[in-house]
Design a protein around this motif. Structure first.
Motif, PDB file in Angstrom:
ATOM      1  N   LEU A 210       0.806  -1.211   0.000  1.00 43.15           N
ATOM      2  CA  LEU A 210       0.000   0.000   0.000  1.00 43.15           C
ATOM      3  C   LEU A 210       0.844   1.267   0.000  1.00 43.15           C
ATOM      4  O   LEU A 210       0.410   2.309  -0.482  1.00 43.15           O
ATOM      5  N   ASP A 212       5.067   2.912   0.154  1.00 47.40           N
ATOM      6  CA  ASP A 212       6.521   2.766   0.112  1.00 47.40           C
ATOM      7  C   ASP A 212       7.113   4.021   0.727  1.00 47.40           C
ATOM      8  O   ASP A 212       6.946   5.108   0.208  1.00 47.40           O
ATOM      9  N   GLY A 213       7.794   3.861   1.866  1.00 43.08           N
ATOM     10  CA  GLY A 213       8.421   5.037   2.467  1.00 43.08           C
ATOM     11  C   GLY A 213       7.737   5.433   3.759  1.00 43.08           C
ATOM     12  O   GLY A 213       6.718   4.864   4.171  1.00 43.08           O
ATOM     13  N   ILE A 221      -3.237   7.600   2.995  1.00 45.19           N
ATOM     14  CA  ILE A 221      -2.790   6.713   1.925  1.00 45.19           C
ATOM     15  C   ILE A 221      -3.979   5.940   1.369  1.00 45.19           C
ATOM     16  O   ILE A 221      -4.697   5.287   2.119  1.00 45.19           O
ATOM     17  N   PRO A 222      -4.206   6.024   0.045  1.00 49.04           N
ATOM     18  CA  PRO A 222      -5.394   5.368  -0.504  1.00 49.04           C
ATOM     19  C   PRO A 222      -5.184   3.860  -0.649  1.00 49.04           C
ATOM     20  O   PRO A 222      -4.067   3.386  -0.843  1.00 49.04           O
TER      21      PRO A 222
ATOM     22  N   GLU B 132      -3.871  11.320  -6.876  1.00 50.72           N
ATOM     23  CA  GLU B 132      -4.242  10.799  -5.563  1.00 50.72           C
ATOM     24  C   GLU B 132      -3.507   9.506  -5.251  1.00 50.72           C
ATOM     25  O   GLU B 132      -2.971   9.329  -4.159  1.00 50.72           O
ATOM     26  N   MET B 133      -3.522   8.602  -6.214  1.00 49.97           N
ATOM     27  CA  MET B 133      -2.930   7.286  -5.972  1.00 49.97           C
ATOM     28  C   MET B 133      -1.428   7.396  -5.717  1.00 49.97           C
ATOM     29  O   MET B 133      -0.861   6.571  -5.007  1.00 49.97           O
ATOM     30  N   ARG B 135       0.033   9.099  -3.801  1.00 48.99           N
ATOM     31  CA  ARG B 135       0.318   9.285  -2.375  1.00 48.99           C
ATOM     32  C   ARG B 135       0.968   8.066  -1.753  1.00 48.99           C
ATOM     33  O   ARG B 135       1.579   8.153  -0.691  1.00 48.99           O
ATOM     34  N   GLY B 136       0.751   6.941  -2.384  1.00 51.13           N
ATOM     35  CA  GLY B 136       1.295   5.719  -1.813  1.00 51.13           C
ATOM     36  C   GLY B 136       2.812   5.726  -1.701  1.00 51.13           C
ATOM     37  O   GLY B 136       3.384   4.973  -0.928  1.00 51.13           O
ATOM     38  N   ILE B 137       3.475   6.583  -2.484  1.00 50.11           N
ATOM     39  CA  ILE B 137       4.928   6.629  -2.384  1.00 50.11           C
ATOM     40  C   ILE B 137       5.300   7.770  -1.449  1.00 50.11           C
ATOM     41  O   ILE B 137       5.180   8.943  -1.800  1.00 50.11           O
ATOM     42  N   GLN B 138       5.729   7.426  -0.273  1.00 48.66           N
ATOM     43  CA  GLN B 138       6.099   8.416   0.716  1.00 48.66           C
ATOM     44  C   GLN B 138       7.607   8.577   0.834  1.00 48.66           C
ATOM     45  O   GLN B 138       8.085   9.412   1.587  1.00 48.66           O
ATOM     46  N   HIS B 139       8.317   7.775   0.102  1.00 49.95           N
ATOM     47  CA  HIS B 139       9.782   7.912   0.114  1.00 49.95           C
ATOM     48  C   HIS B 139      10.145   9.114  -0.748  1.00 49.95           C
ATOM     49  O   HIS B 139       9.718   9.181  -1.908  1.00 49.95           O
ATOM     50  N   GLU B 185       2.405  18.047  -3.060  1.00 52.06           N
ATOM     51  CA  GLU B 185       2.928  16.774  -2.583  1.00 52.06           C
ATOM     52  C   GLU B 185       4.424  16.660  -2.820  1.00 52.06           C
ATOM     53  O   GLU B 185       5.168  16.156  -1.980  1.00 52.06           O
ATOM     54  N   LYS B 188       6.288  18.702  -0.297  1.00 51.87           N
ATOM     55  CA  LYS B 188       6.297  18.045   1.004  1.00 51.87           C
ATOM     56  C   LYS B 188       7.384  16.968   1.062  1.00 51.87           C
ATOM     57  O   LYS B 188       8.144  16.873   2.019  1.00 51.87           O
ATOM     58  N   ARG B 192      10.808  16.980   3.282  1.00 51.94           N
ATOM     59  CA  ARG B 192      11.003  15.886   4.229  1.00 51.94           C
ATOM     60  C   ARG B 192      12.434  15.369   4.210  1.00 51.94           C
ATOM     61  O   ARG B 192      12.961  14.888   5.208  1.00 51.94           O
TER      62      ARG B 192
END
Lengths: 276, 721
Positions: A210, A212-213, A221-222, B132-133, B135-139, B185, B188, B192
């Protein structure tokens, strides 16, 4: 339905063919090499059976119907017997699991005193469909570990059909650990037996990444997880008091030191009746 | 250890590329055989190389670019598939079955591109889903590159006005929202990065952040290219939203870069019209942000915009650009109390340049800026920072360059105050700049007041200022400086004799503070200016104001006498002597016998008492003789006295040849062609005979030592006389 011919040993060949839907079938018996077959009667049985693997040979017939096809006599040449099992109750779906299976089978018996009876089996699959549930609440919950991690997760439904999509989101309220990533697992728990004799087998059928990171507080997170690629079955609850098959969504967060934080949530899976 | 790290990274990059290429190979095979399932399988595996955490941004970029190229081929394949009957909606779902999120999202964006092109769904819906999708990558690094990919493939598919993907009435809004969302995004994630990792690697992180900044800034560029974003939209939505993110992220690096980006990327007219909003953000930024540079660049842009066409100038007035900028700078300086003085001066310098470009006629604005600068400087004391002083020089030079006229500049009441705050070195530098400006532009400085103000301004050249390092002055530099001052003095001119006298007095007052080193340079030009005045006063026009208190040659000569006296303290007797003689000549032309006599007296005193070097004496005596010869104002007695003395001096020269020459030169004193009473043949003869005698003696003396050639010439010369 299928047209199947059963191979057979000496004496005679029995083949069972399905004419149409669930009920009407016909069998034909063919003696081999022109020899005549003497018998004490021909019958066909429809059986619904639960078999526990851990208890070899522990069969339990929850449904049993029989049709006498012929009185004792002789068969000289190929003979066809039509048969019909109408309005059979098949309350449970066919299920092949780790420790248990539920099957439906047609059993043809040509009784003979000597030389043994000739028996032929024909499995068939039963699938039961249900309409969309009238109540289908979303699952929304806030969980966490004090001062470490607080999340709110939301899945749009609690009951999903086999080709459904799990839609939701994970909202981070507090993040004090260093998260590496987040997965959503689909786990199946099959429990067989009861009381002291209960066996539980858990299998992870899907592992869907779901995130990464490392997120921070306030991130959302969707989730969009399609169920069709996975080998799922409907939820089975306490089938004939013999076994249950339940499904769980397991949300797993892994930190930089490979520690896992998880929250498991049961969901119901059903087979959707397609409206014509 | 650094080297090891780099080597390792090279290895990992090589491994990543190898893995990518291998999977790409299989992917191509699948594409060629129209095998969708395998195409998806191998493309997902290929994209898995981008899941690495081991590469620095620069190396990751290399991997990314290869993947990017491969995905273009995949995109074409997807397009072909849809033409062959595959449903794009099914494909959009199919790629989402991928288990790992990063490959999944790259594939989704790629399919999304085809989806939008197919027009089976409105562009805005697909774009919204994609942004939107992601967002799943936060790295941070992976997220930045993914969103950069999204930005790249969506650029030509925004539902902009006039585009083929234009939607309903809200279409521009949708396009903007998408880009703003992606930008937010990305920022941000970028911010970070600052806080991840150990404290000791902060420099490395900041360097990596710097490498990635254009990925974030690109979004602003895209925004500026959206046709539908006009001034109103920019003002109402785009700018406030962007500024909101910039301010709220509270990150110094991001704020500095993005503010600058905004300024560079959007048109100048927009900036003018949103000046207040834009400037309002500055005080809200982190204290460590280099606001001065950003603000300076803004003002520079606006200055250039103003310079580009006069038609835009009214706009500046209409939005009250100057006062807004002035206020903003004031606020910033106030808010950042510990801003180094360099920052404040740079700001004022830019503001001044701006003012000069946009409102050249508003001296009061320019003065205001200088005043504010003075105020800030007053809290600091003398400047020590080199760069700050350079900025001050720039600040002070700006109006000079603009107006090309020191007189106008002097109208800026705060200008001298600013000069007060520079150290003496800088004062000198500035003074030179000013003088050069005057020279170049031939500026007329015509009143004593202005002259006084000017000299006060350039006082670093005029005298030794407190705290100046006296012993460190380079000889050549000093000479150059003083020569400049000399030239300046010569340039001061006013036909009105009254005023001119006042000017001379003012200049004199100033240069007399210069000390012995400077006087030899500054006194002569003043003397000559004064003599010029004298000649003017003798001019054909009668001075109508011939009353008491008005300027007369006598007054001037008086002044001159006093002025030349100051050279004694240097000491510069030869120079003083020359000047006395010049004055004497001028007095001669003005028919002022006593004055002339006085000058000669002074000259003789100098000769007797101060000039001791024999060569100097020779030169001096010849000068005296030459001058005296031209004088006609003296009465007999006076002339006799002077002549007698002259011959006496001549005879007493150290070397015989010199004596000889001087004496026969004196012979001219007795015979002046155009004056009847000056033809005293006897005395002439006497002189010549005396000269002969000396020559003989010289010859005898020289025979005793070397040859007689020296004296022969003497005889010849005498003969010529």
């Amino acid at each position: 339905m299928n047209y199947l011919i059963g191979a057979f040993k000496p004496a005679c060949n029995i083949s069972i063919t399905f004419a149409d839907g669930k009920n009407r079938k016909q069998i034909s018996i063919e003696p081999v090499l022109g020899k005549k077959v003497e018998h004490n009667g021909v019958k066909i049985e429809l059986l619904g059976q639960i078999e526990m693997y851990f208890d070899r040979g522990n069969f339990y017939d929850f449904t049993s119907l029989v049709r006498e096809l012929d009185v004792p006599g002789e068969i000289y040449e190929r003979k066809t017997y039509p048969f019909e099992f109408s309005t059979v109750e098949m309350p449970y779906e066919t299920y092949n699991g780790v420790n248990v299976r539920l099957r439906y089978v047609l059993k043809v018996t040509v009784s003979r005193g000597y030389g043994g009876s000739v028996v032929e089996y024909q499995d068939f699959v039963v699938r039961n469909y249900t309409p969309p549930p009238s109540i289908n609440n979303s699952i929304k919950m806030e969980v966490g570990i004090e001062d470490c991690l607080h999340i709110e997760f939301e899945y749009n439904k609690s009951k999903y059909h086999l080709k459904d999509v799990i839609i939701g989101k994970i909202y981070f309220l507090l993040v004090r650990i260093k998260i590496k990533n987040m997965d959503l697992e689909i786990r199946r728990r099959e429990s067989t037996g009861s009381g002291a004799n209960t066996h539980v087998e858990t299998e992870t059928l899907a592992k869907f990444e779901l995130m990464d990171g490392a997120p921070v507080r306030g991130e959302s997170i969707p989730i969009r997880l399609f169920l069709s690629p996975y080998e799922l079955t409907p939820t089975h609850r306490n089938i004939n008091n013999k076994f249950s098959v339940k499904y769980y969504l397991n949300l797993v967060l892994v930190d930089e030191e490979d520690r896992r934080y998880f929250k498991q949530q049961e969901i119901t899976i059903y087979r959707l009746q397609e409206n014509s | 250890m650094m080297v090891d790290g780099v080597e390792d990274e090279e290895k990992w990059l090589a491994a990543g590329i190898a893995g990518l290429q291998q999977n790409a190979f299989y992917m191509h095979r699948a594409l060629d055989s129209n095998n969708l399932r395998d195409a998806l399988k191998y493309s997902a595996q290929m994209l898995s190389e981008l899941r690495t955490s081991k590469l620095s941004p620069q190396k990751y970029y290399q991997l990314y670019m290869r993947a990017f190229d491969e995905l273009r081929k995949l995109e074409m394949f997807f397009k072909e598939e849809t033409r062959r009957g595959c449903s794009i909606i099914d494909l959009y779902e199919l790629v989402q079955h991928a288990g790992n999120i990063l490959p999944r999202l790259y594939l989704l964006c790629t399919v999304g591109s085809v989806y939008i092109k197919s027009k089976e769904a409105p562009a805005k819906d697909v774009l919204k889903d994609l942004v939107e999708m992601c967002r799943g990558i936060q790295h941070p690094v992976r997220g930045l590159f993914l969103r950069s990919y999204l930005s790249q493939i969506s650029r030509d598919k925004l539902p902009d006005i006039g585009s083929e993907y234009e939607g309903d009435a809200d279409t521009v809004n949708d396009a903007m929202e998408f880009v703003l969302q992606n930008f937010t995004e990305m920022n941000k994630l970028w911010v970070r990065m600052q806080h991840q990792g150990p404290a000791r690697e902060k420099d490395k992180r900041e360097k990596e952040r710097s490498e990635l900044r254009d990925l974030v800034g690109k979004n602003l560029h895209v925004l500026s290219q959206i046709e539908g974003v006009d001034l109103d939209t920019y003002k109402e939505t785009v700018l406030p939203r962007v500024l909101e993110q910039v301010v709220n992220c509270k990150d110094e690096i991001a704020q500095c870069y993005l503010m600058d980006c905004i300024i560079q990327v959007f048109p100048d007219e927009y900036h003018l019209q949103t000046l207040e909003i834009l400037l309002g953000a500055f005080p809200q930024l982190q204290p460590s942000v280099d606001i001065k540079t950003v603000l300076s660049r803004l003002m520079e842009r606006l200055s250039n915009y103003a310079a580009s066409s006069t038609e835009v100038l009214p706009e500046f007035l209409q939005v009250e650009a100057f006062s807004k900028l002035n206020n903003a700078i004031g606020k910033v300086i106030e808010a950042q109390a510990d801003m180094p003085i360099l920052g404040a001066v740079t700001l004022y310098s830019s503001l001044l340049t701006f003012t000069l470009h946009v409102h050249p006629d508003r001296l009061d604005y320019a003065d205001q800026v200088l005043g504010a600068c003075v105020k800030k400087l007053s809290g600091e004391g003398k400047l020590e920072d080199n760069r700050a002083t350079k900025q001050i020089v720039a600040l002070l030079s700006a109006p000079l360059d603009k107006y090309n006229d020191i007189v106008t500049v002097l109208k800026l009441s705060n200008y001298p105050s600013v000069m007060e705050y520079v150290d003496s070195e800088t004062n000198k530098v500035m003074a030179m700049v000013i003088i050069q400006s005057i020279m170049k532009n031939n500026t007329q400085i015509s009143t004593a007041d202005k002259v006084g103000a000017l000299f006060e301004l350039i006082k670093g050249l005029i005298r030794d200022l407190d705290g100046a390092a006296h012993d460190q002055v380079d000889e050549d530099d000093f000479k150059e400086e003083q020569n400049s001052v000399a030239r300046l003095i010569q340039m001061l001119q006013n036909d009105d004799t009254e005023e001119m006298f006042k000017i001379i007095c003012t200049v004199r007052k100033h240069i007399l503070t210069g000390g012995p080193k400077r006087l030899p340079f500054t006194v002569p030009p003043l003397v000559f200016s004064s003599l010029k005045l004298v000649r003017q006063l003798q001019g054909p026009e009668e001075n109508p104001f011939g009353e008491e208190g008005s300027t007369t040659p006598k007054k001037v000569f008086q002044l001159l006498n006093q002025t030349i006296e100051t050279l004694y303290g240097v000491p510069a007797p030869e120079l003083a002597l020359r000047l006395y003689l010049q004055c004497a000549e001028a007095a001669n032309d003005s028919d002022l016998e006593p004055v002339a006599y006085e000058f000669f007296t002074q000259a003789y005193i100098l000769y007797e008492e101060e000039i001791s070097d024999s060569r100097a004496q020779v030169t001096a005596i010849h000068l005296i003789i030459g001058t005296l010869q031209r004088m006609h104002v003296f009465g007999v007695e006076n002339r006799d006295t002077l002549t007698h003395k002259a011959t006496g001096y001549s005879a007493k020269l150290l070397k015989k040849p010199d004596q000889c020459r001087a004496v026969y030169a004196c012979s001219h004193l007795f015979w002046v062609d155009d004056q009847d009473n000056m033809k005293d043949g006897e005395r002439v003869l006497l002189c010549l005979k005396r000269a002969l005698r000396i020559a003989n003696a010289a010859q005898q003396m020289s025979n005793a030592t070397r040859g007689s050639t020296g004296s022969v010439t003497l005889f010849v010369e005498i003969l010529n006389k």
